[in-house]
Write an enzyme that holds these catalytic residues in place. Structure first.
Site, mmCIF file in Angstrom:
data_model
loop_
_atom_site.group_PDB
_atom_site.id
_atom_site.type_symbol
_atom_site.label_atom_id
_atom_site.label_comp_id
_atom_site.label_asym_id
_atom_site.label_seq_id
_atom_site.Cartn_x
_atom_site.Cartn_y
_atom_site.Cartn_z
ATOM 1 N N GLY A 1 -4.410 -7.714 -7.106
ATOM 2 C CA GLY A 1 -3.030 -7.929 -6.652
ATOM 3 C C GLY A 1 -2.928 -8.557 -5.278
ATOM 4 C CD GLU A 2 -3.115 -5.152 -1.800
ATOM 5 O OE1 GLU A 2 -3.909 -4.429 -2.413
ATOM 6 O OE2 GLU A 2 -2.518 -4.795 -0.786
ATOM 7 N N GLY B 1 -9.428 -4.683 -8.750
ATOM 8 C CA GLY B 1 -8.019 -5.049 -8.606
ATOM 9 C C GLY B 1 -7.873 -6.453 -8.041
ATOM 10 C CB ILE C 1 -9.644 -10.830 -15.434
ATOM 11 C CG1 ILE C 1 -10.307 -11.381 -14.163
ATOM 12 C CG2 ILE C 1 -8.119 -10.913 -15.333
ATOM 13 C CD1 ILE C 1 -10.008 -10.626 -12.892
ATOM 14 C CB ILE D 1 5.043 -2.762 -8.195
ATOM 15 C CG1 ILE D 1 3.617 -3.315 -8.090
ATOM 16 C CG2 ILE D 1 5.086 -1.301 -7.816
ATOM 17 C CD1 ILE D 1 3.128 -3.448 -6.645
ATOM 18 N N GLY E 1 7.514 -4.785 -4.422
ATOM 19 C CA GLY E 1 7.553 -4.025 -3.188
ATOM 20 C C GLY E 1 6.690 -4.656 -2.104
ATOM 21 C CG PHE E 2 5.674 -8.145 -1.903
ATOM 22 C CD1 PHE E 2 4.768 -8.766 -2.752
ATOM 23 C CD2 PHE E 2 7.006 -8.490 -1.995
ATOM 24 C CE1 PHE E 2 5.191 -9.712 -3.678
ATOM 25 C CE2 PHE E 2 7.435 -9.434 -2.916
ATOM 26 C CZ PHE E 2 6.527 -10.056 -3.753
ATOM 27 C CD GLN F 1 0.014 -9.582 -9.488
ATOM 28 O OE1 GLN F 1 -0.032 -9.273 -8.304
ATOM 29 N NE2 GLN F 1 1.139 -9.651 -10.151
HETATM 30 MO MO1 MOS Z 1 -0.055 -3.077 -1.297
HETATM 31 S S1 MOS Z 1 0.357 -3.556 0.653
HETATM 32 O O1 MOS Z 1 -1.204 -1.883 -1.046
HETATM 33 O O2 MOS Z 1 1.433 -2.513 -1.852
#
Ligand code: MOS
Length: 749
Positions: free
Chosen positions: A714-715, A712, A639, A473, A246-247, A648
């Site tokens: 992911g970003e 986290g 991790i 996701i 989804g990003f 990721q």
């Molecule tokens: Mo991320 S932009 O918080 O799905």
């Protein structure tokens, strides 16, 4: 017989156990669920970006074969607006219910919906709907000037002061600084392009509504839909079993959800709506365009004396999405004088939305690019400039960091990359007949928890079931939940069953903000502990238990077995033995973890940190630029799954290549339509663009965030990478590009 002592399932490379289901097609994504009598819906999008609908002719479409309904403003039925609820709930970007008025505010805004027996007949009917408009000239201007707005503005997440952060006297300090830098950095509109399109299927049974949805947040979606249809929340159920990513574009509900639900209500059959790729450029979010003026003042030795960031971003006529480019600025570097402000510019485009690393990714691009500009101006190594300005505390909030190991990141990254061999002279480095460019940047991303709940069952066959209404996701949440349950209960990973993606389960976190994993740790552990407490009571009371007549406190639990503290684990009894003796199928436990996100009383600034070192190759003869090699070091706490974790970061680095060199949505100034609205025309980095990526994690558990110390990740991998690439481009070519993406024409002298 005690279970064998096992290695902890935490902190290891762990293959995703849903992997085989995905590659063999057994995993059910949202549009893989089929229902008897299901119809298909295709929206009709406006073909102007500003104006009014003067006439909507649906007569031809309604008569077409297989068509059940054409929904429009006159017949859609009641849909309420939604508002944010208590805690972090009721969030969405475009609040306007579909078809609420006849005003068109952006190209592709839904004006009707065709519902038919097949996707093809629905598409044909949608194409046959005729709209007549009173069109006006839309504003999709790419140069941004802040709209005239008050000092405090309303955003999706509540009121925000436009003077976001201030300390010292940045104006005077800048004026008096021996070295000054004043540049504007621009990031383009970017459109999320997850492989799986947005997909929603609505089913009414009486007055209960079930939505199969490709969602990053089933609980929030349920709350919004309940509001929009005036339903008690317990009569709405949202199911998301697998998401083809989804990003951020699936973080909040879009108007396709109420559209599908309204259509299903009207035709009395299940209705499926899968967005065509082209429509994913219209009304399901994008990263806003940003224009950021950065002013740095420094001493000749490279100590920052002032930092100012004044950023402007776009939003739609309807939403209040806040693209928080200043979110990381106040603490990234030590600087006594600082000011961060923002402004917004309304455009005739669909709503902006969070996109991987919202705010801080474009924000840090500007700050990190400015630091690289300053390093060049001062003729100081960019790593050294950052080391000189490394802060001891979060100077924005005046509180310590829970765990910050930025200098160790730089040291490890520089070593792995071979940074000491860098010759800073532009175009001076060669390899394999190509010109090499080397660049670097730092990065950071917030670490926090959303509220989370989970339950665990320990069963008489030695298996464990763990469940939470969160989603996977594609990041590995199924496996992470399994690892957590296994770690706490001693049940081997292959005997743990994980259930998620269903609002019938205990409320879990959004898959957003890189917060799902850190939010779930304590909840799963608490659930496990409660189940284990039941086992201890059982151990001293169940007929046939060797521990009858002892006090529960005398009993311990480790590696799936109960034993007397006095005797030690060697004389332990597996929990499933006890359950069988007591004729119990299972014991259960419920666990909760509280939120820390947005806590104004926080004692620590919890963030993840890291850095990227990048090599590009440049062939001036044919203007060919490639990112060839990246070393990324991440300080993300503990991790939990190093395999999924590296994955990721690798994915984020590839996305960063796209951000730096390829991505950007172009809007047609004539009609406001996104021009490159296909995967052929909107370029994302693909395998052929991917460099060799070497990812390293530091191992400093952050015990402020949860019992494992896992933040986290992911970003964060997307933060900073574009600035590292543009610096490498400059090093190779001598061209300093400050508007992303870097285009070949920028490099043709
Ligand atoms: Mo991320 S932009 O918080 O799905």
């Amino acid at each position: 017989m005690p279970t064998e002592q096992q290695a902890s399932p935490i902190g290891r490379d762990t293959v995703r156990f849903e992997g085989p289901r995905k590659v063999t097609g057994l995993a059910h994504y949202t549009s893989d669920f089929h229902f008897p009598g299901m119809l298909y819906a295709v929206p009709v999008g406006a073909t102007i970006a500003k104006g009014r609908i003067t006439k909507l002719d649906t007569s031809a479409a309604e008569k077409m074969p297989g068509v059940h309904a054409i929904l429009h403003r006159g017949n859609i039925g009641k849909i309420y607006r939604s508002i944010p609820g208590p805690g972090f709930s009721g969030i969405c970007e475009e609040r306007r219910p579909p078809f609420e008025d006849d005003v068109v505010r952006y190209y592709g805004q839904y004006i009707a919906l065709a519902v038919a027996e097949t996707f093809e007949s629905a598409k044909a009917a949608a194409d046959a709907v005729r709209a007549t408009y009173a069109a006006e000239q839309p504003n999709v201007e790419s140069h941004l000037a802040a709209d005239d707005e008050p000092d405090e503005v309303m955003t999706t997440f509540g009121p925000m002061k436009r003077l976001q952060s201030e300390r010292g006297d940045p104006d005077a300090a800048f004026a008096g600084a021996p070295v000054k830098l004043d540049h504007t950095y621009v990031t383009p509109f970017e459109t999320h392009n997850p492989l799986e399109p947005h997909s929603t299927t609505a089913i009414w049974e009486g007055s209960t509504l079930t939505l199969y949805e490709s969602s990053q947040g089933v609980v929030n979606l349920r709350g919004v839909l309940a509001q929009m249809f005036g339903l008690p929340v317990e009569t709405v159920r949202v199911i998301t079993k697998f998401v083809g990513s989804g990003f951020g574009s699936k973080l909040w509900p879009w108007t396709i959800c109420p559209l599908a639900a309204a259509a299903a209500r009207q035709v009395g059959r299940p209705v499926r709506l899968v967005l065509p790729r082209k429509m994913m450029f219209h009304a399901v979010g994008h990263r806003p365009r940003t224009q950021q003026r950065v002013r740095l003042g420094a001493t000749k030795e490279g100590k920052l004396v002032s930092l100012q960031q004044d950023y402007i971003y776009t939003r739609s006529m309807l939403d209040a999405h806040h693209e928080d480019c200043g979110e990381g600025t106040a603490f990234q570097y030590s600087v006594p004088n600082l000011r961060v402000t923002f402004g917004r510019a309304k455009r005739n485009i669909g709503s902006g939305a969070d996109m991987r690393g919202p705010g801080r990714v474009p924000g840090l691009y500007a700050i990190e690019a400015a630091m690289n500009d300053l390093a060049h101006q001062l003729n100081i190594d960019p790593v050294k400039l950052r080391v000189i300005n490394e802060p001891k505390i979060d100077e924005g909030r005046g509180i310590p960091f829970s765990s910050r190991h930025m200098l160790e990141c730089f040291q490890l990254g520089a070593g792995k990359f071979g940074w000491s061999k860098r010759n800073p002279a532009v175009g001076s480095m060669k390899g394999n007949g190509l010109t090499l460019g080397w660049g670097m940047a730092g990065c950071s991303w917030v670490a926090a928890r959303f509220p989370a709940a989970a339950y665990i069952q320990l069963r008489d066959d030695g298996s464990c079931r763990v469940a939470s209404a969160t989603q996977d996701i594609g990041t590995g949440t199924y496996t992470i939940l399994g690892q957590l349950a296994s770690a706490r209960t001693g049940v081997p990973l292959e005997k743990v069953e994980v259930e998620l993606g269903d609002t019938m389960l205990p409320e879990g976190p959004l898959s957003g903000g890189s917060m799902a994993t850190p939010s779930l740790v304590n909840a799963v552990f608490a659930a496990a502990d409660q189940a284990i407490e039941s086992l201890k009571t059982l151990a001293v009371s169940a007929p046939g238990s060797p521990f009858v007549n002892h006090a529960p406190d005398d009993v311990s639990f480790a590696n799936g077995a109960l034993f007397l503290k006095g005797e030690g684990p060697a004389k332990g009894v597996p929990f499933f033995d006890l359950l069988r003796r007591a004729n119990l199928r299972m014991v259960t436990g419920n666990g909760q973890s509280s939120a820390t996100f947005g806590d104004p009383q926080a004692k620590f600034s919890t963030q993840s940190f890291g850095c990227h070192f990048v090599e590009v190759t440049w062939q001036p003869e044919i203007a060919r630029l490639r990112v060839s090699r990246v070393v990324t070091v991440i300080d993300g706490g503990k991790i939990i799954n190093t395999l999924a974790g590296r994955n990721q970061i690798q994915g984020a680095v590839v996305m960063g290549v796209g951000m730096a060199l390829l991505e950007g949505t172009e809007y047609d100034p004539q009609n406001g339509a996104p021009i490159n609205s296909s995967l052929a025309d909107y370029l994302v980095a693909v395998n052929a663009d991917a460099p060799a990526i070497d990812v390293h994690f530091l191992d400093h558990p952050d015990m402020e965030i949860n019992q494992i110390g896992a933040r986290g990740i992911g970003e964060i991998g997307l933060a900073g990478i574009a600035a590292a690439i543009t610096d490498a481009v400059h090093h190779a070519t001598g061209v300093r590009v400050r508007e992303l993406p870097v285009r070949i024409e920028d490099l043709l002298a």
